[in-house]
Design a protein around this motif. Structure first.
Motif, PDB file in Angstrom:
ATOM      1  N   ASN A 129       0.841  -1.196   0.000  1.00 45.75           N
ATOM      2  CA  ASN A 129       0.000   0.000   0.000  1.00 45.75           C
ATOM      3  C   ASN A 129       0.872   1.240   0.000  1.00 45.75           C
ATOM      4  O   ASN A 129       2.108   1.154   0.051  1.00 45.75           O
ATOM      5  CB  ASN A 129      -0.932  -0.003   1.219  1.00 45.75           C
ATOM      6  CG  ASN A 129      -0.177  -0.252   2.520  1.00 45.75           C
ATOM      7  OD1 ASN A 129       0.783   0.456   2.826  1.00 45.75           O
ATOM      8  ND2 ASN A 129      -0.598  -1.256   3.279  1.00 45.75           N
ATOM      9  N   THR A 130       0.225   2.396  -0.039  1.00 44.98           N
ATOM     10  CA  THR A 130       0.949   3.667  -0.119  1.00 44.98           C
ATOM     11  C   THR A 130       1.830   3.899   1.098  1.00 44.98           C
ATOM     12  O   THR A 130       2.986   4.326   0.977  1.00 44.98           O
ATOM     13  CB  THR A 130      -0.039   4.834  -0.289  1.00 44.98           C
ATOM     14  OG1 THR A 130      -0.762   4.665  -1.523  1.00 44.98           O
ATOM     15  CG2 THR A 130       0.688   6.171  -0.311  1.00 44.98           C
ATOM     16  N   ALA A 131       1.314   3.603   2.284  1.00 45.33           N
ATOM     17  CA  ALA A 131       2.095   3.829   3.505  1.00 45.33           C
ATOM     18  C   ALA A 131       3.369   2.994   3.507  1.00 45.33           C
ATOM     19  O   ALA A 131       4.457   3.491   3.850  1.00 45.33           O
ATOM     20  CB  ALA A 131       1.248   3.518   4.731  1.00 45.33           C
ATOM     21  N   ASP A 132       3.252   1.732   3.135  1.00 48.05           N
ATOM     22  CA  ASP A 132       4.429   0.861   3.083  1.00 48.05           C
ATOM     23  C   ASP A 132       5.431   1.370   2.042  1.00 48.05           C
ATOM     24  O   ASP A 132       6.649   1.328   2.258  1.00 48.05           O
ATOM     25  CB  ASP A 132       4.027  -0.569   2.745  1.00 48.05           C
ATOM     26  CG  ASP A 132       3.356  -1.278   3.911  1.00 48.05           C
ATOM     27  OD1 ASP A 132       3.341  -0.706   5.026  1.00 48.05           O
ATOM     28  OD2 ASP A 132       2.832  -2.391   3.709  1.00 48.05           O
ATOM     29  N   TYR A 133       4.907   1.806   0.902  1.00 54.62           N
ATOM     30  CA  TYR A 133       5.785   2.305  -0.155  1.00 54.62           C
ATOM     31  C   TYR A 133       6.536   3.558   0.300  1.00 54.62           C
ATOM     32  O   TYR A 133       7.754   3.685   0.057  1.00 54.62           O
ATOM     33  CB  TYR A 133       4.973   2.609  -1.417  1.00 54.62           C
ATOM     34  CG  TYR A 133       5.827   3.060  -2.582  1.00 54.62           C
ATOM     35  CD1 TYR A 133       6.693   2.163  -3.213  1.00 54.62           C
ATOM     36  CD2 TYR A 133       5.775   4.367  -3.053  1.00 54.62           C
ATOM     37  CE1 TYR A 133       7.478   2.566  -4.284  1.00 54.62           C
ATOM     38  CE2 TYR A 133       6.560   4.773  -4.113  1.00 54.62           C
ATOM     39  CZ  TYR A 133       7.409   3.874  -4.735  1.00 54.62           C
ATOM     40  OH  TYR A 133       8.195   4.280  -5.790  1.00 54.62           O
ATOM     41  N   GLU A 134       5.844   4.460   0.950  1.00 59.13           N
ATOM     42  CA  GLU A 134       6.490   5.687   1.411  1.00 59.13           C
ATOM     43  C   GLU A 134       7.572   5.387   2.448  1.00 59.13           C
ATOM     44  O   GLU A 134       8.640   6.017   2.447  1.00 59.13           O
ATOM     45  CB  GLU A 134       5.440   6.649   1.960  1.00 59.13           C
ATOM     46  CG  GLU A 134       4.527   7.204   0.869  1.00 59.13           C
ATOM     47  CD  GLU A 134       3.458   8.146   1.401  1.00 59.13           C
ATOM     48  OE1 GLU A 134       3.321   8.252   2.648  1.00 59.13           O
ATOM     49  OE2 GLU A 134       2.760   8.771   0.575  1.00 59.13           O
ATOM     50  N   THR A 135       7.331   4.431   3.315  1.00 58.47           N
ATOM     51  CA  THR A 135       8.348   4.039   4.294  1.00 58.47           C
ATOM     52  C   THR A 135       9.572   3.452   3.592  1.00 58.47           C
ATOM     53  O   THR A 135      10.714   3.706   3.988  1.00 58.47           O
ATOM     54  CB  THR A 135       7.765   3.014   5.285  1.00 58.47           C
ATOM     55  OG1 THR A 135       6.627   3.576   5.940  1.00 58.47           O
ATOM     56  CG2 THR A 135       8.787   2.618   6.330  1.00 58.47           C
ATOM     57  N   TRP A 136       9.336   2.673   2.568  1.00 60.85           N
ATOM     58  CA  TRP A 136      10.409   2.086   1.768  1.00 60.85           C
ATOM     59  C   TRP A 136      11.229   3.180   1.092  1.00 60.85           C
ATOM     60  O   TRP A 136      12.466   3.140   1.090  1.00 60.85           O
ATOM     61  CB  TRP A 136       9.773   1.146   0.752  1.00 60.85           C
ATOM     62  CG  TRP A 136      10.687   0.248  -0.026  1.00 60.85           C
ATOM     63  CD1 TRP A 136      11.274  -0.899   0.405  1.00 60.85           C
ATOM     64  CD2 TRP A 136      11.066   0.414  -1.397  1.00 60.85           C
ATOM     65  NE1 TRP A 136      12.002  -1.471  -0.618  1.00 60.85           N
ATOM     66  CE2 TRP A 136      11.899  -0.688  -1.727  1.00 60.85           C
ATOM     67  CE3 TRP A 136      10.779   1.367  -2.368  1.00 60.85           C
ATOM     68  CZ2 TRP A 136      12.444  -0.860  -3.005  1.00 60.85           C
ATOM     69  CZ3 TRP A 136      11.335   1.212  -3.636  1.00 60.85           C
ATOM     70  CH2 TRP A 136      12.161   0.113  -3.949  1.00 60.85           C
ATOM     71  N   ILE A 137      10.546   4.183   0.535  1.00 60.03           N
ATOM     72  CA  ILE A 137      11.224   5.314  -0.097  1.00 60.03           C
ATOM     73  C   ILE A 137      12.037   6.093   0.937  1.00 60.03           C
ATOM     74  O   ILE A 137      13.192   6.503   0.676  1.00 60.03           O
ATOM     75  CB  ILE A 137      10.202   6.241  -0.782  1.00 60.03           C
ATOM     76  CG1 ILE A 137       9.599   5.563  -2.009  1.00 60.03           C
ATOM     77  CG2 ILE A 137      10.840   7.578  -1.159  1.00 60.03           C
ATOM     78  CD1 ILE A 137      10.562   5.326  -3.155  1.00 60.03           C
ATOM     79  N   ASP A 138      11.464   6.313   2.106  1.00 56.35           N
ATOM     80  CA  ASP A 138      12.189   7.027   3.176  1.00 56.35           C
ATOM     81  C   ASP A 138      13.520   6.339   3.478  1.00 56.35           C
ATOM     82  O   ASP A 138      14.550   7.009   3.669  1.00 56.35           O
ATOM     83  CB  ASP A 138      11.348   7.072   4.450  1.00 56.35           C
ATOM     84  CG  ASP A 138      10.148   7.991   4.346  1.00 56.35           C
ATOM     85  OD1 ASP A 138      10.143   8.861   3.450  1.00 56.35           O
ATOM     86  OD2 ASP A 138       9.218   7.832   5.160  1.00 56.35           O
ATOM     87  N   ALA A 139      13.504   5.017   3.526  1.00 55.18           N
ATOM     88  CA  ALA A 139      14.723   4.270   3.840  1.00 55.18           C
ATOM     89  C   ALA A 139      15.784   4.461   2.770  1.00 55.18           C
ATOM     90  O   ALA A 139      16.982   4.615   3.074  1.00 55.18           O
ATOM     91  CB  ALA A 139      14.393   2.788   4.007  1.00 55.18           C
ATOM     92  N   ALA A 142      17.208   8.068   3.009  1.00 52.80           N
ATOM     93  CA  ALA A 142      18.100   8.205   4.158  1.00 52.80           C
ATOM     94  C   ALA A 142      19.439   7.528   3.897  1.00 52.80           C
ATOM     95  O   ALA A 142      20.498   8.029   4.293  1.00 52.80           O
ATOM     96  CB  ALA A 142      17.441   7.624   5.401  1.00 52.80           C
ATOM     97  N   ALA A 143      19.411   6.374   3.225  1.00 54.81           N
ATOM     98  CA  ALA A 143      20.649   5.646   2.949  1.00 54.81           C
ATOM     99  C   ALA A 143      21.529   6.396   1.952  1.00 54.81           C
ATOM    100  O   ALA A 143      22.759   6.368   2.050  1.00 54.81           O
ATOM    101  CB  ALA A 143      20.324   4.255   2.415  1.00 54.81           C
TER     102      ALA A 143
END
Length: 447
Positions: A129-139, A142-143
């Motif tokens: 979902n969108t929330a999971d995708y955004e968290t993945w993008i955040d990671a 940050a990296a």
């Protein structure tokens, strides 16, 4: 030459020169992200199937073929990020950046984890979902941090929206899924571009897919103004001149639709733009670039003082021999009917034989707005099973068959008659295709 035409050409030339001067000044003062012509791109670890294939060829005494595969793996290629938890993808990105720093090179990351990826076809998957995708993008953001990296953001995500997938509206809220797609891409652009040296490119399909006006509209809606630019031809086979011309028109169309001159009548009206399929000045054939002069002429006549500034990159990993012309299968000995040839034409993106590696990655393109040629698709990795069951193939086995080919409908449904075998699943190593690409490389891999 009429005076009015002379005035337009002079004025546009002057405005273009000023715009390019301002861009160069901004770059000189560190205010613009760039890929210098001498950029060195990162050479990744060979895919898991490449080394065993080289070893197998050597055991068979096929030294030249082994050298071809080995040479292919010395060319810079993108690192694909397709799944994993935020922690896992962060580790992969950090490790890649360390290796790239050791090479004094710039890595290219292809992000391919959008929810509803590939319309649920051969490369189905993606975040839940969108929330999971955004968290993945955040990671990932940050990296990367302040390090330099190129991001190829979600191939096919804009050229193949949920509204293009043919979903059953009783099972999928198509309007919501499409709106979510733009939300996801916008978030990714905004987040990733905060990196001071992160260059993000958005999906624009390829020159034989969505028309210029459609792609320009979608790119603007997806946040192209915040990105470095867009990319085309990923996992496809169109020749460089087709792609660079198409891409230039997309950039032109974006500028056209954002130009406020003459009362602003053109603002947001990207649909007015000519394309690879249509120009009011003459018949345009998407398969014949000689006819594209009519679209070129339309932009020459209608750009006014608008100056295109949206950059782009092109995937040249498999376009050395151009796209497959499926009409050859209408001829002897295949003699396939029109309906079959049409299906093969529609599926010519999927593991077509007799293609070749293309222009090696470089940022020294000598083409305005073209930042780089890149190998985004990993050469040698399958596009999918490319069979009749998935819709990419059709074949009349009563007209043409070979010994050992399947004779029952179940076997024929998962068989690829163009290769004469069952293709590997998407992302798996395809040794026959890998060697074919290397043998037909343009430019050649070996002297």
């Amino acid at each position: 030459m009429p005076a009015s035409n002379l005035h337009w050409r002079t004025l546009r030339g002057f405005v273009t020169a000023i715009a390019l001067l301002l861009i160069s000044i901004a770059a000189a003062h560190g205010q613009s992200k760039t890929l210098p012509p001498n950029t060195r791109f990162f050479v990744t670890e060979p895919p898991s199937g490449a080394v065993p294939q080289v070893e197998s060829l050597l055991r068979q005494g096929k030294l030249k073929d082994a050298l071809l595969i080995a040479a292919m793996e010395t060319i810079p290629q993108a690192v694909w990020l397709t799944s994993g938890t935020p922690a896992e993808v962060s580790t992969t990105v950090a490790s890649t950046l360390r290796q790239a720093a050791f090479e004094r090179a710039i890595p290219v990351f292809t992000l391919y984890n959008i929810p509803g990826r590939d319309c649920g076809s051969y490369s189905a998957g993606g975040a839940e979902n969108t929330a999971d995708y955004e968290t993945w993008i955040d990671a990932i953001a940050a990296a990367i941090g302040s390090k330099k990296a190129v991001i190829i953001l979600e191939p096919d995500a804009l050229a193949d929206l949920p509204s293009d997938c043919g979903y059953d509206p009783t099972k999928v809220n198509i309007a919501q899924a499409t709106a979510d797609r733009f939300t996801q891409i916008n978030y990714a652009v905004t987040t990733l571009e905060t990196g001071p040296q992160t260059l993000v490119y958005l999906d624009a399909g390829n020159s034989h897919w969505q028309a210029v006006p459609i792609m320009a509209q979608r790119l603007v809606q997806a946040g192209i103004q915040q990105a470095q630019g867009f990319f085309t031809n990923v996992s496809n086979f169109n020749l460089n001149n087709y792609e660079s011309t198409y891409d230039t028109w997309v950039s032109d169309c974006i500028a056209f639709g954002q130009d406020a001159e003459q009362g602003g009548w053109r603002l947001g009206n990207y649909s007015y733009c000519a394309s690879q399929y249509y120009s009011p000045l003459g018949t345009v054939d998407p398969d014949n670039i000689a006819t594209w002069i009519y679209t070129d002429e339309w932009y020459q006549q209608n750009m006014g003082i608008a100056v295109p500034t949206t950059h782009f990159v092109i995937d040249t990993s498999r376009n050395g021999q151009g796209p497959l012309d499926a009409s050859i299968y209408a001829n002897a000995p295949y003699t396939q009917p029109v309906s079959v040839v049409q299906t093969l034409t529609n599926g010519n993106w999927c593991n077509p034989p007799a293609r070749g590696l293309g222009t090696h990655p470089t940022a020294n393109t000598k083409v305005p707005l073209l930042d780089a040629y890149l190998w985004v698709k990993t050469p040698g990795q399958s596009d999918g099973t490319c069979d009749a069951a998935g819709g990419a193939r059709a074949w009349d086995y009563q007209v043409y068959s070979q010994p050992g080919w399947p004779t029952n409908s179940a076997g024929q449904a998962v068989f690829d008659p163009l290769w004469g075998l069952d293709d590997p699943i998407a992302g798996a190593w395809f040794p026959q295709q890998a060697l074919d690409l290397a043998q037909r490389a343009n430019p050649a891999l070996l002297p």
